[in-house]
Each structure stands twice: as structure tokens, then as C-alpha cells.
Design an enzyme around this catalytic site. Structure first.
Site, PDB file in Angstrom:
ATOM      1  N   HIS A   1     -19.069  14.897  15.183  1.00  0.00           N
ATOM      2  CA  HIS A   1     -19.560  15.234  16.519  1.00  0.00           C
ATOM      3  C   HIS A   1     -18.806  14.330  17.498  1.00  0.00           C
ATOM      4  CE1 HIS A   1     -22.944  18.019  15.605  1.00  0.00           C
ATOM      5  NE2 HIS A   1     -22.718  17.543  14.404  1.00  0.00           N
TER       6      HIS A   1
ATOM      7  N   CYS B   1     -27.766  18.585  17.007  1.00  0.00           N
ATOM      8  CA  CYS B   1     -28.794  18.793  15.999  1.00  0.00           C
ATOM      9  C   CYS B   1     -30.142  18.621  16.670  1.00  0.00           C
ATOM     10  CB  CYS B   1     -28.645  17.799  14.848  1.00  0.00           C
ATOM     11  SG  CYS B   1     -29.995  17.934  13.658  1.00  0.00           S
TER      12      CYS B   1
HETATM   13  P1  HMG Z   1     -42.000  21.916   5.426  1.00  0.00           P
HETATM   14  O1  HMG Z   1     -42.866  22.162   6.603  1.00  0.00           O
HETATM   15  O2  HMG Z   1     -42.145  20.617   4.699  1.00  0.00           O
HETATM   16  O3  HMG Z   1     -42.071  23.131   4.413  1.00  0.00           O
HETATM   17  O4  HMG Z   1     -40.501  22.038   5.950  1.00  0.00           O
HETATM   18  P2  HMG Z   1     -42.941  23.319   3.099  1.00  0.00           P
HETATM   19  O5  HMG Z   1     -42.008  23.253   1.932  1.00  0.00           O
HETATM   20  O6  HMG Z   1     -44.115  22.400   3.127  1.00  0.00           O
HETATM   21  O7  HMG Z   1     -43.463  24.813   3.294  1.00  0.00           O
HETATM   22  C1  HMG Z   1     -44.361  25.131   4.364  1.00  0.00           C
HETATM   23  C2  HMG Z   1     -44.289  26.626   4.654  1.00  0.00           C
HETATM   24  O8  HMG Z   1     -42.985  26.936   5.144  1.00  0.00           O
HETATM   25  C3  HMG Z   1     -44.516  27.506   3.437  1.00  0.00           C
HETATM   26  O9  HMG Z   1     -45.183  28.680   3.901  1.00  0.00           O
HETATM   27  C4  HMG Z   1     -43.133  27.890   3.014  1.00  0.00           C
HETATM   28  O10 HMG Z   1     -43.041  29.120   2.341  1.00  0.00           O
HETATM   29  C5  HMG Z   1     -42.426  27.983   4.353  1.00  0.00           C
HETATM   30  P3  HMG Z   1     -46.748  28.910   3.582  1.00  0.00           P
HETATM   31  O11 HMG Z   1     -46.844  28.868   2.088  1.00  0.00           O
HETATM   32  O12 HMG Z   1     -47.436  27.763   4.260  1.00  0.00           O
HETATM   33  O13 HMG Z   1     -47.000  30.227   4.220  1.00  0.00           O
HETATM   34  N1  HMG Z   1     -40.985  27.714   4.193  1.00  0.00           N
HETATM   35  C6  HMG Z   1     -40.013  28.530   4.604  1.00  0.00           C
HETATM   36  N2  HMG Z   1     -40.014  29.704   5.264  1.00  0.00           N
HETATM   37  C7  HMG Z   1     -38.801  30.275   5.488  1.00  0.00           C
HETATM   38  N3  HMG Z   1     -37.631  29.729   5.101  1.00  0.00           N
HETATM   39  C8  HMG Z   1     -37.588  28.567   4.464  1.00  0.00           C
HETATM   40  C9  HMG Z   1     -38.819  27.918   4.200  1.00  0.00           C
HETATM   41  N4  HMG Z   1     -39.112  26.758   3.592  1.00  0.00           N
HETATM   42  C10 HMG Z   1     -40.444  26.640   3.595  1.00  0.00           C
HETATM   43  N5  HMG Z   1     -36.416  28.039   4.069  1.00  0.00           N
HETATM   44  C11 HMG Z   1     -38.173  22.485   5.561  1.00  0.00           C
HETATM   45  C12 HMG Z   1     -39.399  21.747   5.094  1.00  0.00           C
HETATM   46  C13 HMG Z   1     -37.000  21.956   4.778  1.00  0.00           C
HETATM   47  C14 HMG Z   1     -38.361  23.966   5.298  1.00  0.00           C
HETATM   48  C15 HMG Z   1     -38.003  22.224   7.088  1.00  0.00           C
HETATM   49  O14 HMG Z   1     -37.994  20.854   7.294  1.00  0.00           O
HETATM   50  C16 HMG Z   1     -36.749  22.822   7.656  1.00  0.00           C
HETATM   51  O15 HMG Z   1     -36.598  24.041   7.721  1.00  0.00           O
HETATM   52  N6  HMG Z   1     -35.785  21.962   8.125  1.00  0.00           N
HETATM   53  C17 HMG Z   1     -34.545  22.431   8.663  1.00  0.00           C
HETATM   54  C18 HMG Z   1     -34.038  21.483   9.730  1.00  0.00           C
HETATM   55  C19 HMG Z   1     -32.656  21.935  10.210  1.00  0.00           C
HETATM   56  O16 HMG Z   1     -32.257  23.082  10.023  1.00  0.00           O
HETATM   57  N7  HMG Z   1     -31.902  21.010  10.850  1.00  0.00           N
HETATM   58  C20 HMG Z   1     -30.600  21.298  11.353  1.00  0.00           C
HETATM   59  C21 HMG Z   1     -29.560  21.446  10.279  1.00  0.00           C
HETATM   60  S1  HMG Z   1     -28.964  19.882   9.693  1.00  0.00           S
HETATM   61  C22 HMG Z   1     -27.680  19.460  10.793  1.00  0.00           C
HETATM   62  O17 HMG Z   1     -27.540  20.066  11.820  1.00  0.00           O
HETATM   63  C23 HMG Z   1     -26.711  18.384  10.387  1.00  0.00           C
HETATM   64  C24 HMG Z   1     -25.343  18.933   9.956  1.00  0.00           C
HETATM   65  O18 HMG Z   1     -24.724  19.675  10.998  1.00  0.00           O
HETATM   66  C25 HMG Z   1     -24.434  17.776   9.510  1.00  0.00           C
HETATM   67  C26 HMG Z   1     -24.350  16.623  10.533  1.00  0.00           C
HETATM   68  O19 HMG Z   1     -24.045  16.856  11.722  1.00  0.00           O
HETATM   69  O20 HMG Z   1     -24.604  15.493  10.095  1.00  0.00           O
HETATM   70  C27 HMG Z   1     -25.469  19.890   8.747  1.00  0.00           C
HETATM   71 MG    MG Z   2     -23.631  18.764  12.658  1.00  0.00          MG
END
Ligand code: HMG
Ligand code: MG
Length: 320
Positions: A230, A261
């Protein structure tokens, strides 16, 4: 639309020793870029953005994320987007459209759309693991293990991202040994490639070289590594050159310098793909990218986002 830079169009090429002949650009604008926008774009615009990136010659275009829709509402339309991209790999041979997948639920969703490439995303620090994934660092790696194993069994390529490799907004400096340790654990899970993330853009070139040397000593060869900078402090291009000198030949960038992010507020846009391509072509390094078509794409998207691209090369090339 006047000026010497515009009429130049391309940099003069002066190859420098010790650099790769070709660099694979891993374009993240449609994912890292758009995940941070205040207002979600219509899915048709996202699909056209990806198609234009492919038409400009990019062959790895990260398309979206199958994360929890409440965590990243900007990408909650992943299910609607993927069918709109279905014809692209046939039209552009070699095109890969990776998607982010945090867990088995995400993998199920991605596989239902026939994806061939996924990325899991870990953090080198405990705090960001909790903020981004709602898990401790250990728990997040446990969450990824079955994802990587199942993906491999399905013949799906897996990238591992490692965030906060050069500094963390909550924890401050991150020791090299800590980064090397988590990097090793991610590679041991079976990731085909590891992308080293400077999530908040604090790295400087000597730091990049030092980390890559430590990783090489630990057995992580440069062929399996990518860099993801970044540009918060304007260091992304210099850091990229340092990485190229250490043998890395896969570089992440986002068209027009979009990005950030949502779970790391100090993260700004990624290294702009146009700025990267200008430097690489000036070094005589092949990318396969048509720079003018790419810059035109970023201007087109900037119009839809309602603000100019922060990329210096886009502005110079388009008179913006
Ligand atoms: P959580 O709330 O702990 O999820 O989130 P959970 O496992 O406890 O599940 C809760 C509910 O969510 C459940 O539903 C699951 O089915 C549902 P319920 O049974 O209660 O009805 N669920 C989902 N639904 C759809 N799709 C899914 C999913 N997973 C669970 N995949 C979780 C944990 C990991 C899902 C959440 O924290 C999350 O989605 N985080 C994503 C954050 C993100 O995308 N950040 C940006 C990307 S990283 C970045 O940008 C950095 C990078 O560019 C590199 C850099 O720059 O360093 C890559
Ligand atoms: Mg990134």
C-alpha cells in the site's frame, strides 16, 4: 490532453541488471480497491471493470471476496458478480480470477461458482487477526487449514496473504522473526504462493530486503513469494524495486491506486498498477499490459466513483 508526457505515452526502456525479465502483476483493484469504497458500485460496473482489466492485458485479476457480507458489504454481491465474469477466461486465455475466502463457508460459496483460484488471508500480528477475522492468529490458521486442503483436493490454486508484515497500527513494529514464523506456517498449510502485505504502507526498501533475506534463510524461495504494497507513505514503488532485486517476480497492484482495508483505517490505496507498469516497462521488464488501455480504464472507473484517480501515471497519461 496535451503535454510531452502524454505524447511520450511510454517510458524509454533501460534494462537494469539483476531484475526479472517478466513480472506477473496480480491486479487487486476489483477486490482490495472496491472493498473500501463508501458506496457500493453496481455489479454491472464491477463486471465491466474486471473485463476492461483483462482487455488491458492483466492476466491475474482478483475479482471479489466470499467473506461475511456484513463484514464487507461492498463485496456482498459476489454471487451476482461471478456469473457476469463467466465468459472472460475463454475470451482471454490464461486469465485467472482469484477470490478471497476466509473459511469453509466462503469456500463452498466460491466452489459453487467454479472458481479456480482462491486466497486465504492471515495476519502476522495478533491484533489484526482478531479485528479482521474475529479469531486469534492460531485460530485463524486453524480456520484456513481445511480450506487449503479442500481447495488443493479440488485442484484450486491457493494464495496465502500475510498482512501487517512491516508494521501494525495497534502493535507498532513487527519483528522479522514473527513474520517469518507465520509465513512458514501459511506455506506449510499448502499455499502455492504467499503475498507479503504492507497493509498500512509503512515499509521502506531496506526493510523489504531484510525480510526477504530472512525468508530466504528460512527456506521460502522468492518464486513462491509476491509483494503487496500500500502506498500510504509513497514508498510502494521503491519497495517493489527492492523486492524485484531480491528475486520476487509477482507484484500486487490496483488499477488507479484504489484500495485500503476497512479493518485497518490507516491503510490507503495500493500501489497503482499504472505507476508499476511505467516503472517495469522503463526497466525493460515485460508485463503484457497495455498501459494506455489500463489508464483509460482507471479514468472510466474514477468517473463512476466520482473522484480522480490518485495514480500519478494515470494523471500524467490522461492529462487528468
Ligand atoms: P464471524 O462473525 O466470526 O463468523 O466472522 P462465524 O464463523 O462465527 O459465523 C457467523 C455467521 O456468519 C454464521 O451464520 C456463518 O454461516 C456466517 P449463522 O450460522 O449465524 O447464520 N458466515 C458466512 N457467511 C457468508 N460467507 C462467509 C461466512 N463465514 C461465516 N464466508 C469471518 C468471521 C472470517 C467470516 C469474518 O471475520 C469476515 O468475513 N472477515 C473478512 C474481513 C475482510 O474481508 N477483510 C478485508 C480483506 S483482508 C485485506 O484487505 C488485506 C489484504 O489486502 C492484504 C494486505 O493489505 O495486507 C489481503
Ligand atoms: Mg491490501
Amino acid at each position: 490532453m496535451t503535454g510531452s508526457v502524454l505524447s511520450l505515452g511510454l517510458p524509454m526502456a533501460f534494462p537494469a541488471p539483476g531484475l526479472p525479465e517478466r513480472v506477473r502483476i496480480h491486479e487487486v483493484g476489483a477486490r482490495d480497491g472496491l472493498q473500501n469504497e463508501a458506496l457500493p458500485l453496481p455489479v454491472e460496473v464491477k463486471a465491466e471493470f474486471v473485463a476492461r482489466l483483462a482487455a488491458a492485458g492483466l492476466r491475474t485479476v482478483e475479482a471479489t471476496s466470499f467473506v461475511h457480507p456484513k463484514w464487507v458489504p461492498q463485496l456482498a454481491d459476489a454471487e451476482q458478480l461471478m456469473p457476469l465474469l463467466a465468459g472472460l477466461p475463454e475470451r482471454y486465455p490464461g486469465l485467472r480470477l482469484p477470490v478471497l475466502v476466509p473459511n469453509e463457508r466462503g469456500l463452498d460459496r466460491a466452489l459453487a461458482h467454479g472458481v479456480t483460484d482462491i486466497a486465504v488471508f492471515a495476519s502476522a500480528t495478533e491484533t489484526f487477526a482478531r479485528r479482521n477475522l474475529n479469531r486469534s492468529l492460531d485460530e485463524s490458521l486453524e480456520m484456513f487449514a481445511p480450506v487449503v486442503a479442500r481447495a488443493a483436493a479440488e485442484g484450486v490454486r491457493v494464495r496465502g496473504y500475510l498482512s501487517m508484515c512491516f508494521g501494525d497500527p495497534w502493535e507498532g513494529p513487527v519483528p522479522l522473526s514473527q513474520v517469518v514464523d507465520v509465513a512458514g506456517r501459511l506455506l506449510d498449510l499448502g499455499c502455492d504462493e504467499l503475498s507479503l502485505g504492507d497493509t498500512i504502507g509503512v515499509a521502506t526498501p531496506g526493510h523489504v530486503t531484510a525480510l526477504l533475506e530472512e525468508l530466504a534463510r528460512a527456506g521460502a524461495s522468492a518464486e513462491r513469494l509476491a509483494v503487496h504494497f500500500h502506498d500510504t507513505y509513497g514508498q510502494a514503488l521503491a519497495n517493489t524495486l527492492a523486492a524485484l532485486r531480491s528475486g520476487v517476480a509477482t507484484v500486487d497492484a490496483s488499477a488507479g491506486g484504489l484500495g485500503g482495508c476497512p479493518y485497518a483505517k490507516s491503510a490507503t490505496g495500493n500501489l497503482a498498477t499504472e505507476d508499476l507498469v511505467w516503472m517495469l516497462h522503463g526497466l525493460g521488464i515485460e508485463t503484457g499490459v497495455d498501459l494506455e488501455a489500463l489508464a483509460a480504464t482507471s479514468v472510466w472507473l474514477a468517473d463512476r466513483l466520482g473522484r480522480p484517480s490518485p495514480s500519478r501515471a494515470v494523471r500524467a497519461l490522461t492529462g487528468g
